[in-house]
Structures are given as C-alpha cells and as structure tokens.
Design a protein around this motif. Structure first.
Motif, PDB file in Angstrom:
ATOM      1  N   ILE A  71       0.845  -1.200   0.000  1.00 52.58           N
ATOM      2  CA  ILE A  71       0.000   0.000   0.000  1.00 52.58           C
ATOM      3  C   ILE A  71       0.880   1.250   0.000  1.00 52.58           C
ATOM      4  O   ILE A  71       2.092   1.173   0.213  1.00 52.58           O
ATOM      5  CB  ILE A  71      -0.925   0.031   1.241  1.00 52.58           C
ATOM      6  N   LYS A  72       0.261   2.401  -0.199  1.00 44.83           N
ATOM      7  CA  LYS A  72       0.967   3.675  -0.060  1.00 44.83           C
ATOM      8  C   LYS A  72       1.150   3.977   1.433  1.00 44.83           C
ATOM      9  O   LYS A  72       0.318   3.606   2.258  1.00 44.83           O
ATOM     10  CB  LYS A  72       0.174   4.802  -0.724  1.00 44.83           C
ATOM     11  N   LYS A  73       2.242   4.653   1.753  1.00 44.55           N
ATOM     12  CA  LYS A  73       2.546   4.914   3.157  1.00 44.55           C
ATOM     13  C   LYS A  73       1.461   5.738   3.847  1.00 44.55           C
ATOM     14  O   LYS A  73       1.175   5.531   5.026  1.00 44.55           O
ATOM     15  CB  LYS A  73       3.914   5.616   3.276  1.00 44.55           C
ATOM     16  N   ASP A  74       0.837   6.647   3.115  1.00 44.82           N
ATOM     17  CA  ASP A  74      -0.169   7.501   3.750  1.00 44.82           C
ATOM     18  C   ASP A  74      -1.517   6.796   3.916  1.00 44.82           C
ATOM     19  O   ASP A  74      -2.481   7.378   4.424  1.00 44.82           O
ATOM     20  CB  ASP A  74      -0.346   8.817   2.986  1.00 44.82           C
ATOM     21  N   GLU A  75      -1.600   5.522   3.514  1.00 39.96           N
ATOM     22  CA  GLU A  75      -2.842   4.756   3.676  1.00 39.96           C
ATOM     23  C   GLU A  75      -2.865   3.906   4.943  1.00 39.96           C
ATOM     24  O   GLU A  75      -3.885   3.285   5.258  1.00 39.96           O
ATOM     25  CB  GLU A  75      -3.052   3.834   2.464  1.00 39.96           C
TER      26      GLU A  75
END
Length: 296
Positions: A234-238
């Motif tokens: 996933i993306k880190k900000d998710e």
C-alpha cells in the motif's frame, strides 16, 4: 532427562516496574527459545534463573531441586552469557579464558590448558589469543563470552541476546556451536531475533510485559496461523486507514511503499494475497506493534 521448571515467578522492581508476572514454564533438554521485545522481562527471567537476583514469589526447579534455595549447587552446573558482559581489558584472551576456567572449578592445569585452546579454536579466536581483550571488537568479545559460558561443559546454558554484535558469518558459526552442545543439555536462547529461534529451537515461548503469551514448538505455532496471514503493498499515507479496517500485525518498507501483513480467518479481499507463514508472523501476531520498546 534434564528438566527446568519455573513456577509462578514474579518480580517487581523498586520503581514499580512489573518485570515478571506469574511466569510458569517447563523446559526439557535441547534448544529452547525465549522470544520477546525489549522490555518484555526476558533478561530479568534469565538473571533470576542464573541466581543473580531473587524473585518476589515463585520457584525454579532444576532436576527437581529449587535453585533459588541451592544457588551454589546450580552455579556449578550453569553456563551464562548475559546481554552485557565485561572483561578485564588488560588481560589477553588466553589469560581471560584461563581465569574463567579456574573460577568454574577446572583445577588441573593441563586440562585447563587444553580446554582453553580448544574453545579459543571453536570461537575463532586462537590466532588472537595473546591480544588484550580491550582491543577486541564487539563481535570478538561476544565470541569470548560464548567460550567462557561453555568451557566447563555445563548442564544448563543461558545465553541472553547472544548474536548481538555478530556479523552473518559469526552468527552462523555461533548457531553451529549451540546446535552441537544442545543435544544433551538445556540451552535457553533469550532473544528478540526471531530467526535465531526459528533456526535452532524445537521448543519456544513468547513473553511480553512480564507475562507468558504462548509456549509450544515453532512448527506447531506456525501451523495454527497457516492460511490466516494476508499481505498487500500500500501507499505509506494509507496505513492509518488499513489499521482501522484490518488487524494489521506488521508492516515494512518495500521500494518506497509499505508491505503490510494482516491476520484474518477468511480472505479479506481488497487485493490481499495469502502469505507463506513463518515464525515472525507468529511473533507479530502475539506482540502488539506498540509494544516494541525499551526496558529490562
């Protein structure tokens, strides 16, 4: 068959830190792994078994004898490598190991000379035997600590974070030494390095916040969660959203993104894929992510 039985062991320090809370374990001959994060209570338990400190309550029986009431007896049968081990810096490796051999009751000089040479060879320090220990690297001092713990052929061996400071080659060599001696002794390997336990131990326990979480064989514990660990990138900000929606047991960086592992009895969907389970997944499932901190 040698046995070590820990019954209802508790310890609270003067600062009100509850290091151990009613810990009960039964350990048989062979390699036993004690896993837990820093601050879990592993070192407190190891020091208590080694008779270096007293518990508040409980008993420790080695072959049926309460070692907390017979400390001198168990010390003759014990090899201990603590997490922080000090040497006299001006002594050579040869003189240091000879000194420990004397302390451990090896009185015959010829026998002592042969054992010192043998163990310096085993830990790859023989060519440095005349060098002062104060000039040793951290890994070399650790290897010398391993030699002093094992030189008197103890029945009970305790090694606390033994591979700290060792490079991969030294770590593999140390594993070979432990596997050789672990056949007819009780060897307790206390560590936060999951691979050490996975590689060496047929029995294990996980301890956290001073309490026993599980005890069993690594393979059996892995089988319990097989097919229940799922992975996704996933993306880190998710991450906050995934933490709120799933039982995320661990996460790690992967090519600038995050690789997350979740525990679920059924396929969670949403792009997750089944993961090949290992002992690290067992560990992360049992230890909340917020519990990886410092302590005793």
């Amino acid at each position: 068959m040698k046995t070590l039985e820990i019954r209802g062991l508790s310890k609270t320090y003067s600062n009100n830190t509850h290091a151990l809370n009613d810990v009960t374990l039964k350990i048989k001959e062979g390699m036993f792994g004690l896993l837990g994060p820093n601050g879990a209570g592993k070192s407190t338990l190891m020091r208590t078994i080694a008779t270096l400190q007293d518990s508040d309550t409980g008993a420790i029986l080695f072959n049926g004898v309460n070692i907390l009431e017979n400390k001198d007896d168990i010390r003759k049968k014990l090899g201990f490598l603590p997490q922080d081990f000090g040497f006299y810096p001006n002594l050579s490796a040869l003189d240091t190991l000879n000194y420990f051999a004397v302390l451990k009751g090896i009185s015959k000089s010829s026998q002592r000379k042969n054992l010192v040479a043998e163990w310096l060879e085993k830990v790859n320090l023989y060519e440095f035997r005349k060098k002062k220990v104060g000039g040793f690297s951290g890994g070399m001092r650790q290897r010398l600590g391993i030699a002093q713990a094992l030189i008197a052929n103890p029945d009970l061996v305790i090694v606390d974070e033994p591979t700290a400071g060792l490079d991969p080659k030294e770590r593999n060599h140390f594993h070979n030494i432990l596997s050789e001696i672990g056949e007819d002794k009780i060897v307790i390997l206390s560590t936060h390095i999951v691979d050490d336990v996975s590689d060496l131990c047929t029995d294990m326990a996980i301890i956290n916040r001073g309490e026993l979480i599980i005890q069993g064989s690594p393979l059996a514990e892995i089988d319990k969660i097989r097919g229940k660990i799922w992975q996704k990138i996933i993306k880190k900000d998710e991450i906050d959203w995934y933490n709120s929606e799933y039982n995320v047991i661990s996460s790690s960086l992967f090519m600038g993104s995050l690789r997350i592992n979740v525990f679920s009895d059924v396929d969670p969907g949403n792009g997750f894929k089944a993961k090949d389970v290992n002992l690290e997944d067992v560990y992360f499932k049992m230890i909340p992510q917020g519990d990886f901190n410092g302590g005793k």
